[in-house]
Enzyme design. Sequence first.
Site, PDB file in Angstrom:
ATOM      1  N   ASP A 107       0.815  -1.225   0.000  1.00 15.11           N
ATOM      2  CA  ASP A 107       0.000   0.000   0.000  1.00 15.11           C
ATOM      3  C   ASP A 107       0.847   1.273   0.000  1.00 15.11           C
ATOM      4  O   ASP A 107       0.473   2.261  -0.627  1.00 15.11           O
ATOM      5  CB  ASP A 107      -0.915   0.044   1.238  1.00 15.11           C
TER       6      ASP A 107
HETATM    7  P1  TAP Z   1       0.762  -3.894   3.143  1.00 16.41           P
HETATM    8  O1  TAP Z   1       0.177  -2.915   2.186  1.00 16.41           O
HETATM    9  O2  TAP Z   1      -0.110  -4.454   4.182  1.00 16.41           O
HETATM   10  O3  TAP Z   1       1.406  -5.047   2.252  1.00 16.41           O
HETATM   11  C1  TAP Z   1       2.247  -5.983   2.808  1.00 16.41           C
HETATM   12  C2  TAP Z   1       2.619  -6.972   1.721  1.00 16.41           C
HETATM   13  O4  TAP Z   1       3.596  -7.826   2.308  1.00 16.41           O
HETATM   14  C3  TAP Z   1       1.469  -7.843   1.279  1.00 16.41           C
HETATM   15  O5  TAP Z   1       0.985  -7.430   0.012  1.00 16.41           O
HETATM   16  C4  TAP Z   1       2.069  -9.261   1.255  1.00 16.41           C
HETATM   17  O6  TAP Z   1       2.008  -9.765  -0.071  1.00 16.41           O
HETATM   18  C5  TAP Z   1       3.532  -9.045   1.643  1.00 16.41           C
HETATM   19  N1  TAP Z   1       4.027 -10.074   2.553  1.00 16.41           N
HETATM   20  C6  TAP Z   1       3.433 -10.613   3.614  1.00 16.41           C
HETATM   21  N2  TAP Z   1       4.211 -11.537   4.177  1.00 16.41           N
HETATM   22  C7  TAP Z   1       5.346 -11.571   3.442  1.00 16.41           C
HETATM   23  C8  TAP Z   1       6.541 -12.320   3.532  1.00 16.41           C
HETATM   24  N3  TAP Z   1       6.742 -13.237   4.480  1.00 16.41           N
HETATM   25  N4  TAP Z   1       7.504 -12.089   2.632  1.00 16.41           N
HETATM   26  C9  TAP Z   1       7.317 -11.190   1.626  1.00 16.41           C
HETATM   27  N5  TAP Z   1       6.213 -10.454   1.513  1.00 16.41           N
HETATM   28  C10 TAP Z   1       5.225 -10.649   2.410  1.00 16.41           C
HETATM   29  O7  TAP Z   1       2.002  -3.277   3.906  1.00 16.41           O
HETATM   30  P2  TAP Z   1       2.640  -1.833   3.855  1.00 16.41           P
HETATM   31  O8  TAP Z   1       2.998  -1.446   2.475  1.00 16.41           O
HETATM   32  O9  TAP Z   1       3.690  -1.839   4.925  1.00 16.41           O
HETATM   33  O10 TAP Z   1       1.460  -0.860   4.272  1.00 16.41           O
HETATM   34  C11 TAP Z   1       0.915  -0.848   5.567  1.00 16.41           C
HETATM   35  C12 TAP Z   1      -0.596  -0.795   5.513  1.00 16.41           C
HETATM   36  O11 TAP Z   1      -1.107  -0.946   6.831  1.00 16.41           O
HETATM   37  C13 TAP Z   1      -1.125   0.526   4.984  1.00 16.41           C
HETATM   38  O12 TAP Z   1      -2.323   0.324   4.280  1.00 16.41           O
HETATM   39  C14 TAP Z   1      -1.407   1.296   6.245  1.00 16.41           C
HETATM   40  O13 TAP Z   1      -2.356   2.308   6.099  1.00 16.41           O
HETATM   41  C15 TAP Z   1      -1.929   0.171   7.132  1.00 16.41           C
HETATM   42  N6  TAP Z   1      -1.829   0.589   8.519  1.00 16.41           N
HETATM   43  C16 TAP Z   1      -0.621   0.770   9.093  1.00 16.41           C
HETATM   44  C17 TAP Z   1      -0.560   1.262  10.374  1.00 16.41           C
HETATM   45  C18 TAP Z   1       0.760   1.562  10.991  1.00 16.41           C
HETATM   46  S1  TAP Z   1       0.768   2.503  12.248  1.00 16.41           S
HETATM   47  N7  TAP Z   1       1.874   1.099  10.508  1.00 16.41           N
HETATM   48  C19 TAP Z   1      -1.717   1.515  11.079  1.00 16.41           C
HETATM   49  C20 TAP Z   1      -2.936   1.294  10.465  1.00 16.41           C
HETATM   50  C21 TAP Z   1      -2.978   0.805   9.188  1.00 16.41           C
HETATM   51  P3  TAP Z   1       2.127 -11.343  -0.348  1.00 16.41           P
HETATM   52  O14 TAP Z   1       1.049 -11.976   0.444  1.00 16.41           O
HETATM   53  O15 TAP Z   1       1.945 -11.442  -1.826  1.00 16.41           O
HETATM   54  O16 TAP Z   1       3.493 -11.757   0.080  1.00 16.41           O
END
Ligand code: TAP
Length: 480
Positions: free
Chosen positions: A406
């Site tokens: 994301d």
């Molecule tokens: P995400 O958009 O959640 O994407 C993480 C990606 O990691 C997934 O598409 C997944 O794809 C991949 N993944 C998972 N396990 C893996 C592994 N073992 N090895 C390789 N890849 C792996 O993560 P992001 O880009 O860090 O974004 C964070 C999201 O969380 C945002 O939408 C944000 O708004 C939300 N969020 C964050 C927070 C805070 S404070 N950090 C709070 C609220 C919401 P595969 O399954 O294809 O591997």
Amino acid sequence: MAGLLGGLPDAVLSVAYLVAATLFILGLREMTHPRTAMRGNLISAAGMLLAVGITVLWFEILSPLVLFAALLVGAAIGTWLATSVETTQMPQLVGLFNGFGGGASALVAGAELIDLFGAGGAAKVAAYDVTGAAAVAGVVGAVTFTGSLVAAGKLHGYVEAPIRYPGEQTVKAGVLLVCVAVAAVLVGRPAGVAGALTADWVPAYWGLLVAASVLGVLLVVPIGGADMPVVIALLNSLSGLAAATTGFVLDNSVLIIAGTLVGASGMILTTIMCRAMNRSLRNVLVGGLGDTRAGDVADIYEGNIMSTSPEEVAMLLETARRVVIVPGYGMAVGQAQHAVAELAAMLGEAGVEVAFGIHPVAGRMPGHMNVLLAEADVPYEQMEELEAVNPTFADTDVVIVTGANDVVNPTALSDEPSPIQGMPILRVWEADVVVINKRSLSHGYAGIPNPLFTYDNTYMLFGDARESMQALANEYKATR
Ligand code: TAP
């Protein structure tokens, strides 16, 4: 006061509270940087030990032996939790801690009311502020307790989808009205005024807790799993508010200070998270993001994906002058930080300029990436925040995105409505080459496809983050 501390002047208690409060503030200050965060934690914990220890012994709530035994049991449970809970499960653990804090505040405020109004029905104290503070502590504490349990359960994946039903707002407003009405009775009829509050009214306080507990559940169930970390931060703030108001009920200054610090820092954190996701708190609370899980993405990407291998990426790195690594949630899941740090160190030794592009909401909790990279001894100077790193992508040869999705999704910048529309993101595609390492083409937290995977300068390095990054580090080592 007698017992162990018997004979000491009252000033000793005040000084101990002052020292404890100072330790809380110093601890918070140290927690503002990953390098000093662990020390900050220890300093704050020392402050809490002092505050609890002196209170329990001074007011002879427990004998020193029972206090010691309780500390041992608490320390054993804390050690077990700290060592057995995965880093990725920290948000729900924090959620549970918030919930227990809120629940404890509500119960302690109730116990104090029983003490004041209970025995014989005659009030020892007649004051609106005591009943008012107790009512606020009860409502906020109970909402925090049940709300946190639901939030932790959602984060753990028990029920991720938002639960919506007809007349939802009316039901919530109705329960809120019940809470306000009972609280008004408690506050409006303290002892000492006509029709004074008596022991008969103490059960009303427990009724208030039941209504507020229902409200906590109703408030959190409609919110989508994707917004739970923000809700947890908000509940953290509420747990502080509940503790502070209980401090007013007990007339305990250190509880007021500690609760206020938690309340204020939790609210600041909530605001930072909302801003980083470009969402208003209201939008989060009414379930704006909801459940947006993408369906089968095969059709979207069909024929437009270029995949690569660790050998090919190592060859690209051989000629690179500047490399930016963008970590995300997948790096945490795969525990790839050490392999990533090893690769970065080798690149640095080879004279390549290396930076880590850190998005404020990468991962699942604030500072998630910084903490993991710091654990792997990545120098802090290499960790560049979104605003600092974005203008440098145009001068970057290779960007390696590992486990992020994301935070590098260009959909955020388009006019098309999406859960991440308007969220500031890392513009990695401005670099010459982008390598995206993840296991599949599946979506990230927001549940939407990522067109970046199909860009002309994007290569997908499919595989688990740790295995892929270690393989890449090994290949790069072999080329040198
Ligand atoms: P995400 O958009 O959640 O994407 C993480 C990606 O990691 C997934 O598409 C997944 O794809 C991949 N993944 C998972 N396990 C893996 C592994 N073992 N090895 C390789 N890849 C792996 O993560 P992001 O880009 O860090 O974004 C964070 C999201 O969380 C945002 O939408 C944000 O708004 C939300 N969020 C964050 C927070 C805070 S404070 N950090 C709070 C609220 C919401 P595969 O399954 O294809 O591997």
